[in-house]
Design a protein around this motif. Structure first.
Motif, PDB file in Angstrom:
ATOM      1  N   UNK A  24       0.831  -1.237   0.069  1.00  0.00           N
ATOM      2  CA  UNK A  24       0.199   0.195  -0.008  1.00  0.00           C
ATOM      3  C   UNK A  24       0.897   1.167  -0.013  1.00  0.00           C
ATOM      4  N   UNK A  25       1.988   1.174   0.775  1.00  0.00           N
ATOM      5  CA  UNK A  25       2.943   2.396   0.898  1.00  0.00           C
ATOM      6  C   UNK A  25       3.514   2.585  -0.474  1.00  0.00           C
ATOM      7  N   UNK A  26       3.991   1.648  -1.034  1.00  0.00           N
ATOM      8  CA  UNK A  26       4.606   1.420  -2.289  1.00  0.00           C
ATOM      9  C   UNK A  26       3.760   2.305  -3.525  1.00  0.00           C
ATOM     10  N   UNK A  27       2.370   1.826  -3.335  1.00  0.00           N
ATOM     11  CA  UNK A  27       1.413   2.184  -4.435  1.00  0.00           C
ATOM     12  C   UNK A  27       1.137   3.723  -4.378  1.00  0.00           C
ATOM     13  N   UNK A  28       1.012   4.072  -3.040  1.00  0.00           N
ATOM     14  CA  UNK A  28       0.483   5.559  -2.653  1.00  0.00           C
ATOM     15  C   UNK A  28       1.558   6.559  -2.852  1.00  0.00           C
ATOM     16  N   UNK A  29       3.150   5.994  -2.885  1.00  0.00           N
ATOM     17  CA  UNK A  29       4.171   6.779  -3.089  1.00  0.00           C
ATOM     18  C   UNK A  29       4.519   6.584  -4.417  1.00  0.00           C
ATOM     19  N   UNK A  30       4.235   5.636  -5.166  1.00  0.00           N
ATOM     20  CA  UNK A  30       4.668   5.801  -6.774  1.00  0.00           C
ATOM     21  C   UNK A  30       3.638   5.896  -7.734  1.00  0.00           C
ATOM     22  N   UNK A  31       2.215   5.428  -7.109  1.00  0.00           N
ATOM     23  CA  UNK A  31       1.031   5.380  -8.223  1.00  0.00           C
ATOM     24  C   UNK A  31       1.341   4.510  -9.478  1.00  0.00           C
ATOM     25  N   UNK A  32       2.434   3.462  -9.234  1.00  0.00           N
ATOM     26  CA  UNK A  32       2.741   2.754 -10.222  1.00  0.00           C
ATOM     27  C   UNK A  32       1.734   1.347 -10.235  1.00  0.00           C
ATOM     28  N   UNK A  33       0.783   1.392 -10.959  1.00  0.00           N
ATOM     29  CA  UNK A  33      -0.223   0.328 -11.155  1.00  0.00           C
ATOM     30  C   UNK A  33       0.131  -0.902 -11.766  1.00  0.00           C
ATOM     31  N   UNK A  34       1.280  -0.852 -12.740  1.00  0.00           N
ATOM     32  CA  UNK A  34       1.773  -2.118 -13.135  1.00  0.00           C
ATOM     33  C   UNK A  34       2.563  -2.720 -12.248  1.00  0.00           C
ATOM     34  N   UNK A  35       3.587  -2.190 -11.545  1.00  0.00           N
ATOM     35  CA  UNK A  35       4.307  -3.024 -10.667  1.00  0.00           C
ATOM     36  C   UNK A  35       3.478  -3.554  -9.623  1.00  0.00           C
ATOM     37  N   UNK A  36       2.587  -2.741  -9.096  1.00  0.00           N
ATOM     38  CA  UNK A  36       1.437  -3.207  -8.304  1.00  0.00           C
ATOM     39  C   UNK A  36       0.954  -4.503  -8.353  1.00  0.00           C
ATOM     40  N   UNK A  37       0.479  -4.537  -9.633  1.00  0.00           N
ATOM     41  CA  UNK A  37      -0.351  -5.673 -10.108  1.00  0.00           C
ATOM     42  C   UNK A  37       0.591  -6.841 -10.135  1.00  0.00           C
ATOM     43  N   UNK A  38       1.996  -6.744 -10.663  1.00  0.00           N
ATOM     44  CA  UNK A  38       2.910  -7.697 -10.498  1.00  0.00           C
ATOM     45  C   UNK A  38       3.296  -8.217  -9.276  1.00  0.00           C
ATOM     46  N   UNK A  39       3.208  -7.281  -8.084  1.00  0.00           N
ATOM     47  CA  UNK A  39       3.681  -7.583  -6.696  1.00  0.00           C
ATOM     48  C   UNK A  39       2.159  -8.499  -6.203  1.00  0.00           C
ATOM     49  N   UNK A  40       0.910  -8.133  -6.581  1.00  0.00           N
ATOM     50  CA  UNK A  40      -0.122  -8.853  -6.253  1.00  0.00           C
ATOM     51  C   UNK A  40      -0.553 -10.137  -6.877  1.00  0.00           C
ATOM     52  N   UNK A  41       0.234 -10.211  -8.126  1.00  0.00           N
ATOM     53  CA  UNK A  41       0.324 -11.745  -8.615  1.00  0.00           C
ATOM     54  C   UNK A  41       1.324 -12.589  -7.894  1.00  0.00           C
TER      55      UNK A  41
END
Length: 127
Positions: A24-41
């Motif tokens: 969550x902190x990473x997404x809020x800071x970067x707004x990088x949806x692509x990397x966040x989806x990969x992390x969720x995978x």
């Protein structure tokens, strides 16, 4: 290639609460949806390997990414791995949102082929 925000050790060994907060902190800071989806995978893989507590990890974030952000190639590629995060009606709407051309083609084929269905039934023989 961009640097990954987490090591494999962190993804597969941190406690649920810790990894949720860090993603969550990473997404809020970067707004990088692509990397966040990969992390969720990667977290879905951890669940499939037996970590039952990761069943619907970060459900609100997944729903936000798929419903409120711009559709990306990564989103479309991994979309079907998140089926159990959505209700049936939400799933249909997301499918239309992410794959409008595919849905249009399927609808057009059914309309064009429907008058011919009585003459050429598409049944599969079991002999």
């Amino acid at each position: 290639m961009s640097e990954q925000p987490f090591t494999p050790y962190q993804i597969f060994n941190l406690k649920l609460e810790t990894i949720e907060q860090r993603v969550m902190d990473f997404y809020e800071e970067s707004r990088d949806g692509t990397t966040t989806i990969k992390l969720l995978i990667a977290l879905r893989v951890r669940y499939q390997l037996g970590a039952e507590e990761f069943a619907l990890v970060l459900k609100d974030l997944v729903k936000y990414l798929f419903t409120r952000t711009k559709a990306t190639r990564t989103m479309k590629h991994f979309f079907f791995y998140f089926r159990d995060y959505f209700e049936t009606s939400e799933w249909k709407q997301l499918n239309l949102r992410l794959f409008p051309v595919r849905n249009f083609i399927e609808k057009a084929k059914s309309i064009v082929l429907s008058p011919f269905a009585k003459f050429f039934p598409l049944e599969v023989s079991t002999t």
